[in-house]
Design an enzyme around this catalytic site. Structure first.
Site, PDB file in Angstrom:
ATOM      1  N   ARG A 124       0.687  -1.140  -0.079  1.00 47.48           N
ATOM      2  CA  ARG A 124      -0.080   0.080   0.048  1.00 47.48           C
ATOM      3  C   ARG A 124       0.936   1.365   0.014  1.00 47.48           C
ATOM      4  O   ARG A 124       0.448   2.340  -0.489  1.00 47.48           O
ATOM      5  CB  ARG A 124      -1.018   0.183   1.245  1.00 47.48           C
ATOM      6  N   GLY A 180      -7.685  -7.946  -0.856  1.00 42.59           N
ATOM      7  CA  GLY A 180      -7.944  -8.673   0.226  1.00 42.59           C
ATOM      8  C   GLY A 180      -7.157  -9.972  -0.104  1.00 42.59           C
ATOM      9  O   GLY A 180      -5.887 -10.103  -0.475  1.00 42.59           O
ATOM     10  N   GLY A 202     -12.640  -4.042   0.029  1.00 43.63           N
ATOM     11  CA  GLY A 202     -14.385  -3.727   0.067  1.00 43.63           C
ATOM     12  C   GLY A 202     -14.783  -2.561  -0.871  1.00 43.63           C
ATOM     13  O   GLY A 202     -15.810  -2.552  -1.611  1.00 43.63           O
TER      14      GLY A 202
END
Ligand code: AMP
Length: 396
Positions: A35, A354, A377
């Site tokens: 990230r 995920g 999500g």
């Protein structure tokens, strides 16, 4: 799309919402920095333009204000190494220190603010809190796809204070481009591979995909709810007993829409949820009492791989089994390899964030697929056709 490519940041202070919600071990070492690295191109472009960078993010889910465990100061040394320059840190994301440090920031310099979620106002989408943050910079950039489905102060509400100066960073733009490729321009045959533990988490996505895909492959723990709904024996496999009717109706909907729905034919079974359990293979619907299905079986691998091989677009969300344990990773690995192969042959493959992203990374295949999303999500909601608050806030 309003991206940072459309302006020069020379002499400006960019307030960038990044998603630095990275996993840390007990000694605060970052165990997966994807990230952070994903946000580097945006940061570097702004610095290269002659701008200054103020980074804001959340980390974890702190409940009661400042907590050592969730401090973003743990990120500073690694971020500094990655950027090859000093990164300053403000112990509070608003207040005197943040204001002074932001004001003093020279072009080419980087400041990271403390965890936004130390304030309850962040998740509440509080306007006053958003305004305090907004005062720190001249231009707002959102590069946090992982939180774009939340209408939080820093991800959406803040944008109203930058009516003429709000942009998507490169990561956001790439995520949206790749998702749109699948949503709106998927070459056919289009195959969705759904897995993971629960069907309840993915109902809306499965329903919306039924109008788009040619093939829908269902594996992982969620497949046992379908097997049970079909009257089969599933032993102690994962099941959502309150979703049996739903599973039956999804099968019917697939039929009505002419979607080729593929469920596992056989399963790797175990007598315990453990890597060293006794294992075997059982046909779907024929799992004995006290045994549980923890991976798709060899016949299933063959059937699923064949459909993947004939596809031009692949969307994959959720592992085919308990890939974290070596004894039950084979199915997920085989499907990952099939996806890689079809990508080599020109298909477009998007791997949802995920656990699917974690699985592809575990097998070292991240660079062999078309795109691995950083959003879990957020990607699911975008794929369901929902407008993400973080995206809407920049677009309007
Ligand atoms: P999700 O977060 O819903 O995508 O689920 C991912 C998790 O599902 C992973 O941690 C897998 O280990 C787990 N999983 C996949 N297949 C099974 C299975 N057959 N039984 C139990 N858990 C599973």
């Amino acid at each position: 799309m309003k991206t940072i490519d459309q302006i020069s940041f020379a002499g400006k202070k960019a307030l960038i919402r990044v998603d630095f919600n990275v996993p840390l071990d007990g000694e605060y070492n970052i165990t997966d920095d994807k990230r952070i690295t994903a946000a580097l191109p945006t940061i570097k472009k702004i610095l290269k333009d002659g701008g200054a960078v103020i980074l804001m993010s959340h980390l974890g889910r702190p409940k009661d204000g400042p907590t050592e465990k969730y401090s973003l100061k743990h990120i500073v040394p690694h971020l500094s190494d990655l950027l090859g320059q000093h990164v300053d840190f403000a112990d509070d994301c608003i207040g005197a220190e943040a204001t002074e440090k932001s004001a003093a920031l020279e072009h080419g310099e980087v400041l990271l603010l403390e965890n936004l979620r130390f304030y309850k106002e962040e998740e509440k989408g509080d306007k006053d809190f958003a305004e305090k943050l907004a005062k720190l910079g001249d231009i707002y950039v959102n590069d946090a796809f992982g939180t774009a489905h939340r209408a939080h102060a820093s991800t959406a509400i803040i944008a109203q204070f930058f009516p003429e100066a709000k942009y998507f960073g490169y990561l956001m733009a790439a995520e949206l481009d790749n998702a749109d490729k699948v949503l709106n321009g998927a070459a056919k045959p289009f195959t969705a591979i759904m897995g993971g533990s629960k069907v309840s988490d993915k109902i809306e996505l499965i329903e919306s995909l039924l109008s788009k895909v040619d093939n829908l492959i269902i594996g992982g723990g969620m497949a046992y709810t379908f097997a049970k709904a079909n009257g089969g024996s599933i032993g102690t496999s994962l099941v959502e007993l309150d979703k049996l009717d739903l599973a039956t109706s999804l099968v019917q909907k697939a039929k009505d829409k002419g979607v080729n729905l593929l469920l596992p034919l056989d399963n790797v079974i175990a007598d315990a949820f453990a890597n060293d359990a006794n294992t075997g293979v059982a046909k779907t619907g024929e799992i004995q009492d006290n045994w549980m299905g923890l991976d798709i079986g060899p016949e299933t691998v063959e059937a699923f791989s064949k459909v993947v091989a004939e596809s031009k677009t692949i969307l994959w969300n959720g592992p085919m089994g308990v890939f974290e344990m070596e004894s039950f990773e084979k199915g997920t690995r085989a499907i990952a390899e099939a996806v890689v192969k079809v990508t080599e042959n020109g298909a477009f493959s998007l791997i949802g964030g995920g656990d699917s992203a974690a699985a592809v990374a575990k097998f070292g295949l991240e660079d062999e697929v078309s795109y691995v999303s950083t959003g879990g999500g957020a990607l699911l909601e975008y794929m369901e056709g929902k407008e993400l608050p973080g995206v809407k806030a920049i677009n309007e």
